[in-house]
Design a protein around this motif. Structure first.
Motif, short mmCIF file in Angstrom:
data_model
loop_
_atom_site.label_atom_id
_atom_site.label_comp_id
_atom_site.label_asym_id
_atom_site.label_seq_id
_atom_site.Cartn_x
_atom_site.Cartn_y
_atom_site.Cartn_z
N LYS A 91 0.82 -1.21 0.00
CA LYS A 91 0.00 0.00 0.00
C LYS A 91 0.85 1.26 0.00
O LYS A 91 0.51 2.26 -0.63
N TYR A 92 1.99 1.21 0.70
CA TYR A 92 2.84 2.39 0.82
C TYR A 92 3.84 2.55 -0.32
O TYR A 92 4.51 3.58 -0.42
N LEU A 93 3.96 1.54 -1.16
CA LEU A 93 4.90 1.65 -2.29
C LEU A 93 4.41 2.69 -3.29
O LEU A 93 3.21 2.91 -3.44
N PRO A 94 5.33 3.33 -4.02
CA PRO A 94 4.91 4.21 -5.11
C PRO A 94 4.05 3.45 -6.11
O PRO A 94 4.21 2.23 -6.28
N ASP A 95 3.16 4.14 -6.78
CA ASP A 95 2.20 3.49 -7.69
C ASP A 95 2.88 2.64 -8.75
O ASP A 95 2.36 1.59 -9.14
N ASP A 96 4.04 3.08 -9.24
CA ASP A 96 4.69 2.35 -10.33
C ASP A 96 5.37 1.07 -9.84
O ASP A 96 5.88 0.30 -10.64
#
Length: 225
Positions: free
Chosen positions: A24-29
């Motif tokens: 969830k906290y990772l960047p969208d890419d």
């Protein structure tokens, strides 16, 4: 009352209570790429640390000698020699020490030092700059510059991250632990273990860097596939 101990990033504003919170906290890419998938290191590490329920995972606790954990931070940034920022998979804080955890399934330890030096990134000055960084490591470890060329750069850098973080937090002990997730049905990851053993044979199991002795260890975490 349950005390939150797992977080994404260096602070406490992104708590982790479920393994999938890391995604969830990772960047969208990066959310749906290899950075978070079952049987890849980030997901397996998240599952192991969440299931440890506020303590160190058992294979790591066995190395440290106890299971006590103050907090652990996924994707922990550290300013390293040469001016870059390294992202340690997990930086775990103990009452008197810090553990830089490099999680692996079968992903390699990134580039050999010899290859890392020549990655120019559109900057023709980069190779000479990076050679200077490796000379700094060679001096710190008390080894010849040439002997580091066949070592995985990530192992050098994560050792430094542990020492710098211990100094920054005023902690007296530091570890670099490779948390390896081996599948019960598989033969294990001999390439990473070989790279790890080559590094330890060269610099020792407790090299001193930035004035901090960093204990280096391999924690085998068996996974049922």
């Amino acid at each position: 009352m349950h005390v939150m101990k797992l977080f994404f990033g260096p602070g406490t504003s992104q708590p982790i209570s479920l393994a999938t919170d890391v995604q969830k906290y990772l960047p969208d890419d990066k959310k749906y790429q290899y950075q978070y998938q079952d049987e890849y290191s980030m997901a397996e590490a998240a599952k192991s640390w969440v299931s440890a329920d506020g303590h160190l995972p058992k294979p790591i606790a066995a190395i440290i000698g106890n299971k006590e954990l103050n907090s652990a931070h996924f994707e922990f940034p550290t300013k390293v020699w040469g001016g870059g920022t390294a992202m340690t998979d997990i930086m775990a804080f103990l009452p008197n020490g810090v553990i830089a955890v490099e999680a692996k399934v079968d992903e390699p330890f990134d580039n050999l030092v010899s290859v890392w030096i020549d990655i120019k990134k559109d900057n023709p000055k980069s190779p000479d700059h990076r050679k200077g960084v490796i000379r700094q490591y060679a001096t710190a470890f008390g080894v010849a510059y040439e002997s580091l060329l066949s070592i995985r750069y990530q192992l050098l850098q994560r050792t430094l991250c542990a020492a710098i973080t211990a100094n920054d937090k005023g902690l007296s002990k530091a570890w670099l632990i490779v948390q390896h997730f081996g599948y019960a049905s598989g033969d294990g990851d001999q390439t990473n273990l070989s790279d790890f053993n080559r590094f330890v044979a060269l610099v020792g199991s407790v090299p001193v860097i930035e004035g901090v002795p960093v204990q280096i260890a391999w924690a085998e975490h068996r996974v049922e596939s």
